[in-house]
Design a protein around this motif. Structure first.
Motif, PDB file in Angstrom:
ATOM      1  N   GLU A 202       0.906  -1.113  -0.212  1.00 11.28           N
ATOM      2  CA  GLU A 202       0.492  -0.272   0.338  1.00 11.28           C
ATOM      3  C   GLU A 202       0.912   1.241   0.079  1.00 11.28           C
ATOM      4  OE1 GLU A 202      -2.764  -0.355   3.350  1.00 11.28           O
ATOM      5  OE2 GLU A 202      -3.674  -1.947   2.901  1.00 11.28           O
ATOM      6  N   ASP A 203       2.043   1.343   0.533  1.00 16.09           N
ATOM      7  CA  ASP A 203       2.595   2.201   0.463  1.00 16.09           C
ATOM      8  C   ASP A 203       4.434   2.272  -0.106  1.00 16.09           C
ATOM      9  OD1 ASP A 203       1.604   3.316   2.224  1.00 16.09           O
ATOM     10  OD2 ASP A 203       1.679   2.526   4.474  1.00 16.09           O
ATOM     11  N   PHE A 204       4.098   0.741  -1.140  1.00 12.51           N
ATOM     12  CA  PHE A 204       5.363   0.644  -1.990  1.00 12.51           C
ATOM     13  C   PHE A 204       5.068   0.850  -3.420  1.00 12.51           C
ATOM     14  CE2 PHE A 204       7.683  -2.286  -4.711  1.00 12.51           C
ATOM     15  CZ  PHE A 204       9.457  -1.241  -4.589  1.00 12.51           C
ATOM     16  N   GLU A 205       6.439   1.796  -4.002  1.00 10.05           N
ATOM     17  CA  GLU A 205       5.489   2.116  -5.367  1.00 10.05           C
ATOM     18  C   GLU A 205       5.904   1.136  -6.659  1.00 10.05           C
ATOM     19  OE1 GLU A 205       5.611   6.478  -8.920  1.00 10.05           O
ATOM     20  OE2 GLU A 205       6.127   6.255  -6.658  1.00 10.05           O
ATOM     21  N   ILE A 206       5.494   0.402  -7.480  1.00  4.93           N
ATOM     22  CA  ILE A 206       5.335  -0.937  -7.987  1.00  4.93           C
ATOM     23  C   ILE A 206       6.496   0.211  -9.688  1.00  4.93           C
ATOM     24  CG2 ILE A 206       5.216  -2.635  -9.676  1.00  4.93           C
ATOM     25  CD1 ILE A 206       3.192  -3.514  -7.415  1.00  4.93           C
ATOM     26  N   PRO A 207       7.208  -0.346 -10.322  1.00  8.28           N
ATOM     27  CA  PRO A 207       7.766   0.557 -11.167  1.00  8.28           C
ATOM     28  C   PRO A 207       6.413   0.706 -12.531  1.00  8.28           C
ATOM     29  CG  PRO A 207       8.981  -0.891 -10.282  1.00  8.28           C
ATOM     30  CD  PRO A 207       8.475  -1.045  -9.408  1.00  8.28           C
ATOM     31  N   ARG A 208       6.507   1.458 -13.220  1.00  5.88           N
ATOM     32  CA  ARG A 208       5.289   1.522 -14.270  1.00  5.88           C
ATOM     33  C   ARG A 208       5.823   1.249 -15.190  1.00  5.88           C
ATOM     34  NH1 ARG A 208       0.825   4.575 -12.435  1.00  5.88           N
ATOM     35  NH2 ARG A 208       0.624   5.999 -10.499  1.00  5.88           N
ATOM     36  N   LEU A 209       4.790   1.078 -16.174  1.00  5.07           N
ATOM     37  CA  LEU A 209       5.193   0.056 -17.257  1.00  5.07           C
ATOM     38  C   LEU A 209       4.431   1.359 -18.047  1.00  5.07           C
ATOM     39  CD1 LEU A 209       6.169  -3.097 -16.227  1.00  5.07           C
ATOM     40  CD2 LEU A 209       7.418  -1.866 -16.022  1.00  5.07           C
ATOM     41  N   GLU A 210       5.074   1.288 -19.170  1.00  5.37           N
ATOM     42  CA  GLU A 210       3.977   1.757 -20.989  1.00  5.37           C
ATOM     43  C   GLU A 210       3.019   0.577 -21.135  1.00  5.37           C
ATOM     44  OE1 GLU A 210       6.170   4.587 -23.701  1.00  5.37           O
ATOM     45  OE2 GLU A 210       6.505   5.315 -21.041  1.00  5.37           O
ATOM     46  N   GLU A 211       2.188   1.019 -20.795  1.00  7.75           N
ATOM     47  CA  GLU A 211       1.209  -0.420 -21.492  1.00  7.75           C
ATOM     48  C   GLU A 211       1.418  -0.348 -23.434  1.00  7.75           C
ATOM     49  OE1 GLU A 211      -3.085  -2.091 -22.098  1.00  7.75           O
ATOM     50  OE2 GLU A 211      -2.754  -0.564 -20.505  1.00  7.75           O
ATOM     51  N   LYS A 212       2.179  -1.421 -23.920  1.00  4.09           N
ATOM     52  CA  LYS A 212       2.494  -1.580 -25.366  1.00  4.09           C
ATOM     53  C   LYS A 212       1.132  -2.034 -26.017  1.00  4.09           C
ATOM     54  CE  LYS A 212       7.409  -2.171 -24.289  1.00  4.09           C
ATOM     55  NZ  LYS A 212       9.053  -2.813 -24.885  1.00  4.09           N
ATOM     56  N   LYS A 213       1.445  -1.966 -27.540  1.00  2.63           N
ATOM     57  CA  LYS A 213       0.185  -2.353 -27.563  1.00  2.63           C
ATOM     58  C   LYS A 213       0.395  -4.101 -28.614  1.00  2.63           C
ATOM     59  CE  LYS A 213      -2.734  -1.250 -32.455  1.00  2.63           C
ATOM     60  NZ  LYS A 213      -3.022  -0.213 -33.662  1.00  2.63           N
ATOM     61  N   LYS A 214      -0.884  -4.722 -28.682  1.00  8.26           N
ATOM     62  CA  LYS A 214      -0.066  -5.467 -28.369  1.00  8.26           C
ATOM     63  C   LYS A 214      -0.363  -6.480 -30.118  1.00  8.26           C
ATOM     64  CE  LYS A 214      -3.602  -7.812 -25.268  1.00  8.26           C
ATOM     65  NZ  LYS A 214      -2.553  -7.683 -24.094  1.00  8.26           N
ATOM     66  N   PRO A 215       0.732  -6.494 -30.691  1.00 11.31           N
ATOM     67  CA  PRO A 215       0.751  -6.794 -31.461  1.00 11.31           C
ATOM     68  C   PRO A 215       0.304  -7.566 -32.686  1.00 11.31           C
ATOM     69  CG  PRO A 215       2.394  -8.356 -31.056  1.00 11.31           C
ATOM     70  CD  PRO A 215       1.723  -7.596 -29.469  1.00 11.31           C
ATOM     71  N   SER A 216      -0.572  -6.852 -34.103  1.00 14.90           N
ATOM     72  CA  SER A 216      -1.156  -7.786 -35.072  1.00 14.90           C
ATOM     73  C   SER A 216      -0.862  -6.986 -36.195  1.00 14.90           C
ATOM     74  CB  SER A 216      -3.045  -7.236 -34.152  1.00 14.90           C
ATOM     75  OG  SER A 216      -2.858  -5.715 -34.166  1.00 14.90           O
ATOM     76  N   LEU A 217      -1.784  -7.487 -36.987  1.00 10.35           N
ATOM     77  CA  LEU A 217      -1.568  -7.624 -38.205  1.00 10.35           C
ATOM     78  C   LEU A 217      -2.562  -6.673 -38.972  1.00 10.35           C
ATOM     79  CD1 LEU A 217      -0.426 -10.746 -38.031  1.00 10.35           C
ATOM     80  CD2 LEU A 217      -1.076 -11.217 -40.253  1.00 10.35           C
TER      81      LEU A 217
END
Length: 474
Positions: A202-217
């Protein structure tokens, strides 16, 4: 119902006579706990007073038995305060420890959590077990002894920060984040079960990750795959034509590679309308029913019909293709039409979802076709494609465009404000507005439904069902 306690002598009729504690809490919760105390004969035991007599260690034994019962009673009261069930496992744990809460080995609980998720794939289980080993290695170094235990009351914010510093030395942010998310789920589950009162995350900040667009054709790449001449595939080698058809079939149906490899002819059903596939998804266990004749102008139906007619011996719909060399052939096939070599077979599943999002812009359709368990998974594709939908809507020449355009804009703004007032989430609001744009004549009906329904009183699953019911009536 409170537990009842009774000391029993020689319940198994073996000499020397063993003293056991019976804890009875209903017909479904009856536990016999061995105290480790033995007597030579029945004359050393007073059944009515439940104490030991005429024994050199009688005072120490009676004190131990009294404290054993007190510890279990104390644990039962604490479980009642935390509003959790006092189960057999907790009774046995209370008999071994002065307190059962916050003194459970974190690693044991995490392994139990992994074991409970039997629907997880082998690769997921392997990764989760690797996270447990990494935590265990840190605990061993932290306490200076191999195989050390880490209790929940020791899993403090200070310990968590030290663990994160250790991870920073050898792992990238994305790997650290995955480990922390895994541990965070465990801690929240333990907190929900009443095992701990404070969760250090609750008091620990997890590294934020940018959500990447899923690869699609893209649609152009799918069309390029369709237009590869058969002669070119024959020159490339054996089974390239089958691989191309399997890729296209997954682009049109959203099948995972595990389901595609296991799809049998008996899973394909024929009715008066056309072909339908009915199967049980290997990953989730869900029953999937896909009308092939309604998907992408019947293209998957024509592929299935081809292999039903030209592959009469094999029980599988598509000829068997071993894993050896499959990835290499897939990269060669993708390279032929300009698809990045980093794309895997799973990109075809994302392709189906993306194409459906552009065609229908309805998360319920995506969920039903791809068999998503959670609606938020389907909503990701809608969010990614909303700009495409806006571009297409902007090119449409509506009848009486000036007046009608202004009218639709006013309706959309009014529904958006109303949804915010009633507590609807952004995704839910987007779904409602999307259906309003498709059914502007139903504005009053949608407005009436939104104004009389409070989203704050419903869970996400209940709200999805309510929205589905509404849109089925439009």
């Amino acid at each position: 119902m409170k537990a009842k306690y009774k000391l029993l002598l020689g319940r198994r009729k073996n000499y020397p006579l063993n003293i056991e504690l019976e804890v009875y809490k209903g017909a479904d919760c009856r536990v016999f706990i061995s105290t480790g105390i033995t007597l030579d004969n029945e004359r050393q035991w007073d059944e009515s007073r439940q104490i030991i007599l005429r024994n050199n260690n009688a005072a120490a034994y009676n004190h131990f038995l009294k404290n054993l019962i007190l510890n279990i009673e104390r644990a039962e009261l604490e479980a009642e305060e935390r509003q959790i069930a006092f189960t057999k496992d907790l009774i046995r744990l209370a008999a071994k420890n002065d307190t059962i809460f916050e003194e459970i080995n974190v690693m044991d609980k995490l392994r139990e959590y992994i074991y409970e998720h039997k629907t997880w794939r082998e690769g997921t289980i392997r990764v989760e077990n690797a996270n447990v080993k990494r935590l265990q290695s840190f605990v061993d170094a932290y306490k200076g002894q191999k195989g050390s235990k880490l209790y929940f009351n020791e899993f403090t914010l200070s310990f968590l920060k030290d663990f994160d510093k250790c991870l920073c030395k050898s792992l990238k942010d994305i790997s650290r984040a995955h480990i922390h998310f895994s541990l965070k789920k465990l801690l929240y589950k333990a907190q929900k079960d009443g095992l701990i009162k404070y969760n250090p995350y609750e008091d620990f900040e997890i590294p934020r990750l940018e959500e990447k667009k899923k690869p699609s054709l893209t649609q152009e790449q799918v069309t390029a795959l369709e237009n590869i001449p058969d002669k070119v595939l024959e020159d490339m080698g054996i089974q390239y034509d089958v691989l191309r058809d399997r890729v296209l079939f997954s682009c049109y149906t959203g099948l995972r590679i595990s389901d595609s490899l296991a799809l049998r002819k008996c899973d394909v059903c024929q009715d008066e309308h056309g072909l339908t596939i009915q199967f049980k998804a290997i990953k989730t266990g869900q029953r999937i029913n896909l009308p092939l004749y309604l998907l992408f102008d019947g293209k998957p139906e024509r592929i299935a019909q081809k292999y039903l007619e030209h592959n009469p011996v094999d029980d599988l719909l598509f000829p068997y293709m071993g894993r050896s060399g499959r990835d290499y052939k897939l990269k060669r096939l993708f390279k032929l039409v300009g698809i990045p070599e980093t794309y895997t077979f799973h990109a075809t599943r994302h392709t189906c979802a993306s194409l459906l999002a552009e065609k229908v812009n309805d998360p319920f359709v995506i969920r039903d076709v791809l068999g998503h368990v959670a609606m938020k998974t389907s909503m990701k594709y809608i969010t990614q494609s909303h700009k495409t939908a806006e571009r297409k809507l902007a090119t449409i020449q509506w009848e009486g465009q000036n007046n009608r355009g202004n009218s639709i804009t006013l309706m959309r703004n009014e529904i958006s404000k109303l949804c915010k007032t009633q507590g609807f989430s952004m995704n839910q609001t987007f779904v409602i507005i999307g259906n309003l744009m498709q059914n502007p004549d139903k504005f009053e009906m949608i407005k009436s439904w939104v104004s009389t329904f409070s989203a704050l009183d419903c869970t996400e699953e209940t709200m999805d069902d309510k929205l589905q019911t509404l849109f089925n009536t439009l």
